[in-house]
Design an enzyme around this catalytic site. Structure first.
Site, PDB file in Angstrom:
ATOM      1  N   LYS A  16      49.915  30.445  35.281  1.00 21.90           N
ATOM      2  CA  LYS A  16      49.093  30.175  34.108  1.00 21.90           C
ATOM      3  C   LYS A  16      48.758  31.443  33.331  1.00 21.90           C
ATOM      4  O   LYS A  16      48.575  32.505  33.911  1.00 21.90           O
ATOM      5  CB  LYS A  16      47.791  29.478  34.518  1.00 21.90           C
ATOM      6  CG  LYS A  16      47.993  28.058  35.004  1.00 21.90           C
ATOM      7  CD  LYS A  16      46.715  27.261  35.054  1.00 21.90           C
ATOM      8  CE  LYS A  16      45.760  27.752  36.106  1.00 21.90           C
ATOM      9  NZ  LYS A  16      44.602  26.841  36.272  1.00 21.90           N
ATOM     10  N   LEU A  32      43.631  50.157  44.274  1.00 26.33           N
ATOM     11  CA  LEU A  32      42.257  49.847  44.662  1.00 26.33           C
ATOM     12  C   LEU A  32      41.451  51.101  44.981  1.00 26.33           C
ATOM     13  O   LEU A  32      40.217  51.044  45.036  1.00 26.33           O
ATOM     14  CB  LEU A  32      42.254  48.904  45.874  1.00 26.33           C
ATOM     15  CG  LEU A  32      43.003  47.568  45.690  1.00 26.33           C
ATOM     16  CD1 LEU A  32      42.904  46.729  46.957  1.00 26.33           C
ATOM     17  CD2 LEU A  32      42.472  46.804  44.482  1.00 26.33           C
TER      18      LEU A  32
END
Length: 416
Positions: A178, A206
């Site tokens: 999506k 990260l």
């Protein structure tokens, strides 16, 4: 009388006797295949993963054998550019990539069609080839959604590659099909299904991610643990706080519980998405945590991040599950305590009856007139319900408000 609606005939059957056909049914199948893979040290100039990702066979061969230079438009989130812009440029130069780096500020309030148009303008100015020059998107989930939507619209389908730089991008926004942007007060109301040709997951990003954004991503990992993977939940229960404190440090080199947490989270998400990529089936367990959270997140902007809103939703539905006997009090408390240890909220002033009723009504419209609400069964399983009542939601919110009040009182006592 001849049937005047037919499927399109084969060439041999084009010219037949009788009345001409005046209605047709066109039926076709479009195979979908895309790659999601861990790619440690993705910006290492000796690592070919980024330059070859999404490339056609001929283009990939030329780029790895020192032939013609490749061209790439890189859309990089503004903060990521500050931290990694020099490394991205050095990678492109070392790998003979003629490139333009388009820097885009991207956060929830800028997740609009205006941002999509800006990316489309950058694609047009770059003169991107339609099939063999995938756009490379480097950033968090908001940027990945914006670039994905722009690519789905530009020439009706332009390939792109995702390089997520946040935890929520690694385990959620970067792995599905999506795309979407916000419209009015609604989250992701405009969007398409347009998966990236490739997603490269590099946990080393990260290391520069803020603590709050690490907790934000933990919410989507916790979702998978609560509704389908008890082992993942236990890993978070045992190691979650340390993984946040260390920013998944050992995972960047491979190994350790962080590596398993990320792999299980991505696998669990893809396992649910693959058989229902276009969401023809509206009962989706990965909608857990996404029944009340879209409304809460948009009304609270910019106070709540996406994962924080998801955490509020999961706290509410965990209590509802306990009220219905789907889980016991000890598991309920274990879940709520883990949320707090991961520095995720379990209550917010917006969790009041009117707002929650509006949120559920909007979700019912989104799910074709039924609640289709996933509730946890114990830890690691889920069930769908269609009969959640206003009183259940209100009593769950009141219990969580009291839970939060007790925690605040205890914290104040410790610091007195």
């Amino acid at each position: 009388m001849r049937n005047h609606q037919e499927t399109i005939p084969t060439p041999a059957g084009l010219f037949t006797s009788g009345d001409p056909v005046r209605a047709w049914t066109v039926s076709t199948t479009k195979p979908i295949s895309y790659q999601v893979s861990f790619a440690p040290r993705v910006l290492d100039p000796d690592n070919p993963a980024l330059v070859s990702a999404g490339a056609t066979t001929g283009a990939a061969a030329r780029s790895t054998t020192g032939g013609a230079r490749t061209r790439r438009l890189l859309v990089v989130e503004a903060r990521v550019y500050e931290l990694y812009g020099d490394r991205i440029r050095a990678y492109a130069d070392a790998n003979r990539i003629d490139h333009t780096m388009y820097v885009l500020p991207a956060h929830e309030r800028l997740k609009t069609m205006e941002s999509v148009f800006r990316v489309a303008a950058a694609m047009d100015h770059f003169g991107i080839a339609r099939r063999c020059e995938p756009v490379i998107a480097v950033g968090g989930g908001v940027l990945l959604d914006i670039v994905g939507l722009a690519c789905s619209l530009y020439r009706r389908s332009t390939p792109y590659v995702r390089v997520p730089t946040t935890l929520i991008g690694l385990v959620d926004a970067g792995v599905g099909a999506k795309t979407g942007v916000n419209f009015g007060p609604h989250k992701n109301r405009l969007g398409t299904y347009h998966p990236a040709d490739a997603t490269l997951l590099d946990p080393s990003f990260l290391a520069t991610l803020g603590r709050r954004h690490l907790s934000n991503g933990m919410a989507e990992i916790l979702k998978i643990g609560l509704i389908k993977d008890r082992c993942l939940f236990d890993l978070l229960d045992q190691h979650g706080e340390r993984l946040i404190a260390e920013r998944f440090g050992r995972t960047a080199q491979g190994g350790g519980p962080g590596d398993e947490v990320l792999a299980r989270a991505v696998h669990g998400m893809l396992q649910e998405l693959q058989p229902n990529l276009w969401e023809h089936q509206l009962e989706r367990v990965v909608d857990y945590g996404h029944s009340f959270s879209p409304t809460l997140e948009m009304r609270a902007l910019p106070a709540l991040l996406h994962g924080e809103a998801v955490s509020l939703d999961m706290a509410l539905t965990t209590v509802v599950a306990w009220q219905r006997g789907l889980t016991d009090a000890s598991r309920r408390d274990q879940v709520l305590n883990l949320m707090s240890r991961l520095r995720l909220p379990v209550w917010h002033p917006l969790c009041e009856p009117g707002v929650l009723a509006d949120a559920l009504a909007d979700t019912v419209r989104h799910r074709d007139g039924s609640q289709r609400l996933p509730l946890p069964v114990g830890i690691g399983d889920a069930v769908f319900v269609n009969n959640l009542t206003a009183s259940e939601i209100t009593s769950a919110a009141l219990l969580l408000r009291e839970h939060q009040r007790r925690r605040d009182t205890a914290r104040e006592a410790r610091h007195a």
